[in-house]
Design a protein around this motif. Structure first.
Motif, PDB file in Angstrom:
ATOM      1  N   MET A   1     -15.643 -24.548 -17.589  1.00 55.92           N
ATOM      2  CA  MET A   1     -14.274 -25.824 -18.943  1.00 55.92           C
ATOM      3  C   MET A   1     -13.632 -24.789 -19.243  1.00 55.92           C
ATOM      4  N   THR A   2     -12.250 -24.954 -18.997  1.00 58.38           N
ATOM      5  CA  THR A   2     -11.119 -24.403 -19.368  1.00 58.38           C
ATOM      6  C   THR A   2     -10.977 -24.152 -21.373  1.00 58.38           C
ATOM      7  N   GLU A   3     -10.650 -23.618 -21.724  1.00 57.92           N
ATOM      8  CA  GLU A   3     -10.820 -23.436 -23.205  1.00 57.92           C
ATOM      9  C   GLU A   3      -9.710 -24.829 -23.693  1.00 57.92           C
ATOM     10  N   LEU A   4      -9.025 -25.597 -23.181  1.00 56.68           N
ATOM     11  CA  LEU A   4      -8.249 -26.526 -23.957  1.00 56.68           C
ATOM     12  C   LEU A   4      -9.936 -27.857 -23.676  1.00 56.68           C
ATOM     13  N   SER A   5     -10.083 -27.819 -21.870  1.00 60.36           N
ATOM     14  CA  SER A   5     -10.792 -28.832 -22.268  1.00 60.36           C
ATOM     15  C   SER A   5     -12.154 -29.400 -23.153  1.00 60.36           C
ATOM     16  N   SER A   6     -12.587 -27.512 -23.201  1.00 55.06           N
ATOM     17  CA  SER A   6     -13.565 -27.525 -24.588  1.00 55.06           C
ATOM     18  C   SER A   6     -13.100 -27.675 -26.265  1.00 55.06           C
ATOM     19  N   HIS A   7     -11.797 -27.641 -26.239  1.00 59.32           N
ATOM     20  CA  HIS A   7     -11.240 -28.037 -27.973  1.00 59.32           C
ATOM     21  C   HIS A   7     -11.506 -29.511 -27.478  1.00 59.32           C
ATOM     22  N   TYR A   8     -11.308 -30.254 -26.778  1.00 61.30           N
ATOM     23  CA  TYR A   8     -10.923 -32.222 -26.081  1.00 61.30           C
ATOM     24  C   TYR A   8     -11.955 -32.300 -26.486  1.00 61.30           C
ATOM     25  N   GLN A   9     -12.712 -31.681 -25.891  1.00 62.38           N
ATOM     26  CA  GLN A   9     -14.916 -31.778 -26.048  1.00 62.38           C
ATOM     27  C   GLN A   9     -15.534 -31.791 -28.062  1.00 62.38           C
ATOM     28  N   GLN A  10     -14.305 -30.581 -28.337  1.00 65.14           N
ATOM     29  CA  GLN A  10     -15.120 -30.681 -29.977  1.00 65.14           C
ATOM     30  C   GLN A  10     -13.945 -31.557 -30.913  1.00 65.14           C
ATOM     31  N   ILE A  11     -12.306 -32.404 -30.189  1.00 60.80           N
ATOM     32  CA  ILE A  11     -12.214 -33.578 -31.204  1.00 60.80           C
ATOM     33  C   ILE A  11     -13.019 -34.858 -30.851  1.00 60.80           C
ATOM     34  N   LEU A  12     -13.229 -34.527 -29.710  1.00 61.87           N
ATOM     35  CA  LEU A  12     -14.465 -35.888 -29.322  1.00 61.87           C
ATOM     36  C   LEU A  12     -16.043 -36.205 -30.248  1.00 61.87           C
ATOM     37  N   VAL A  13     -16.130 -34.836 -30.305  1.00 56.41           N
ATOM     38  CA  VAL A  13     -17.372 -35.031 -31.271  1.00 56.41           C
ATOM     39  C   VAL A  13     -16.622 -35.141 -32.645  1.00 56.41           C
ATOM     40  N   GLY A  14     -15.862 -34.756 -33.005  1.00 52.77           N
ATOM     41  CA  GLY A  14     -15.178 -34.511 -34.183  1.00 52.77           C
ATOM     42  C   GLY A  14     -15.417 -36.284 -34.466  1.00 52.77           C
ATOM     43  N   LEU A  15     -14.723 -36.776 -33.344  1.00 51.17           N
ATOM     44  CA  LEU A  15     -14.418 -38.246 -33.974  1.00 51.17           C
ATOM     45  C   LEU A  15     -15.780 -39.835 -33.733  1.00 51.17           C
ATOM     46  N   GLY A  16     -16.411 -38.577 -33.671  1.00 45.59           N
ATOM     47  CA  GLY A  16     -18.393 -39.195 -33.605  1.00 45.59           C
ATOM     48  C   GLY A  16     -18.557 -39.923 -32.469  1.00 45.59           C
ATOM     49  N   LYS A  29     -11.772 -32.757 -19.582  1.00 43.77           N
ATOM     50  CA  LYS A  29     -10.715 -31.799 -18.392  1.00 43.77           C
ATOM     51  C   LYS A  29      -9.966 -32.814 -18.002  1.00 43.77           C
ATOM     52  N   ARG A  30      -9.622 -33.849 -18.280  1.00 45.79           N
ATOM     53  CA  ARG A  30      -8.451 -35.037 -17.483  1.00 45.79           C
ATOM     54  C   ARG A  30      -7.455 -34.131 -18.790  1.00 45.79           C
ATOM     55  N   ALA A  31      -7.834 -35.201 -19.771  1.00 46.78           N
ATOM     56  CA  ALA A  31      -6.752 -34.756 -21.278  1.00 46.78           C
ATOM     57  C   ALA A  31      -6.661 -33.557 -21.091  1.00 46.78           C
ATOM     58  N   ALA A  32      -7.090 -32.388 -21.066  1.00 43.73           N
ATOM     59  CA  ALA A  32      -6.512 -30.975 -20.824  1.00 43.73           C
ATOM     60  C   ALA A  32      -5.254 -30.721 -19.695  1.00 43.73           C
ATOM     61  N   LYS A  33      -5.894 -31.478 -18.628  1.00 43.35           N
ATOM     62  CA  LYS A  33      -4.968 -31.816 -17.507  1.00 43.35           C
ATOM     63  C   LYS A  33      -3.892 -32.356 -17.428  1.00 43.35           C
ATOM     64  N   ALA A  34      -4.223 -33.322 -18.789  1.00 46.67           N
ATOM     65  CA  ALA A  34      -3.029 -34.319 -19.329  1.00 46.67           C
ATOM     66  C   ALA A  34      -1.689 -33.750 -19.432  1.00 46.67           C
ATOM     67  N   MET A  35      -2.604 -33.191 -20.619  1.00 45.30           N
ATOM     68  CA  MET A  35      -1.165 -32.365 -21.781  1.00 45.30           C
ATOM     69  C   MET A  35      -0.694 -31.343 -20.819  1.00 45.30           C
ATOM     70  N   GLN A  36      -1.316 -30.537 -20.552  1.00 45.39           N
ATOM     71  CA  GLN A  36      -0.551 -29.489 -19.294  1.00 45.39           C
ATOM     72  C   GLN A  36       1.240 -29.885 -18.407  1.00 45.39           C
ATOM     73  N   TYR A  37      -0.138 -30.689 -18.316  1.00 48.51           N
ATOM     74  CA  TYR A  37       1.145 -31.816 -17.319  1.00 48.51           C
ATOM     75  C   TYR A  37       2.717 -32.080 -18.381  1.00 48.51           C
ATOM     76  N   LEU A  38       2.200 -32.550 -19.724  1.00 44.02           N
ATOM     77  CA  LEU A  38       3.605 -33.060 -20.430  1.00 44.02           C
ATOM     78  C   LEU A  38       3.598 -32.115 -21.753  1.00 44.02           C
TER      79      LEU A  38
END
Length: 185
Positions: A1-16, A29-38
């Motif tokens: 898992m890329t570093e960005l994907s890992s951060h999104y996973q932590q965000i999900l956990v942080g949101l409960g 992974k999808r969120a990381a890919k989307a952010m890289q595109y955006l």
């Protein structure tokens, strides 16, 4: 898992949320890919975008490309702002390939931004590339940080403009541009 994907996973956990539940398994992974595109504009350079698409021309009248749709992310909330850019320049011996104007808008829009800076970056890039007598850029956009959170104003539109050279110096030239894009009121 890329570093960005890992951060999104932590965000999900942080949101409960449970990032292991079925609907969220691939979300990081999808969120990381989307952010890289955006934010792909960070990996683009003006020279590569223009790619030599400047053409000799005797035209010294205003060139306008209007209603260029743009999608960007507010650097304060990471929420989208969506709108359109109107770009004009007065050539001095060379004209820029039409698609390059839209690509320049995209390159700067695909970065974390505030609209005021985006407008200036586009104008200065067009000026740098074309060496035009003047450049004008107007952006009108709706900001999700205004619509989805905070004041929740659904119909608000932000307009910004940057006028360089002849567009700044000549009221007549500026008014002609604004009338042609239908923004003179």
């Amino acid at each position: 898992m890329t570093e960005l994907s890992s951060h999104y996973q932590q965000i999900l956990v942080g949101l409960g949320e449970d990032p292991e539940r079925e609907g969220l398994l691939d979300t990081p992974k999808r969120a990381a890919k989307a952010m890289q595109y955006l934010c792909k504009g960070y990996g683009e350079r003006l020279e590569d975008i223009v790619n030599g698409a400047l053409f000799a021309s005797t035209n010294d009248e205003m060139v306008i490309v209007q209603d260029i749709e743009l999608y960007s992310l507010c650097e304060h909330h990471l929420l989208p702002f969506i709108g359109k850019a109107h770009v004009a320049y007065i050539p001095t011996g060379k004209v820029l390939g039409l698609s390059k104007v839209a690509r320049i808008v995209d390159m700067y829009a695909r970065r974390l931004q505030i609209q005021e800076n985006l407008t200036r970056q586009i104008a200065e890039a067009i000026q740098e590339v074309t060496r035009a007598a003047g450049v004008a850029v107007v952006i009108e956009a709706q900001h999700m940080c205004m619509k989805m959170r905070g004041v929740e104003k659904q119909n608000s539109v932000m307009n910004t403009s940057v006028m360089l050279g002849t567009f700044r110096e000549s009221c007549t030239t500026r008014m002609e541009f604004l009338q042609l894009i239908g923004r003179s009121h």
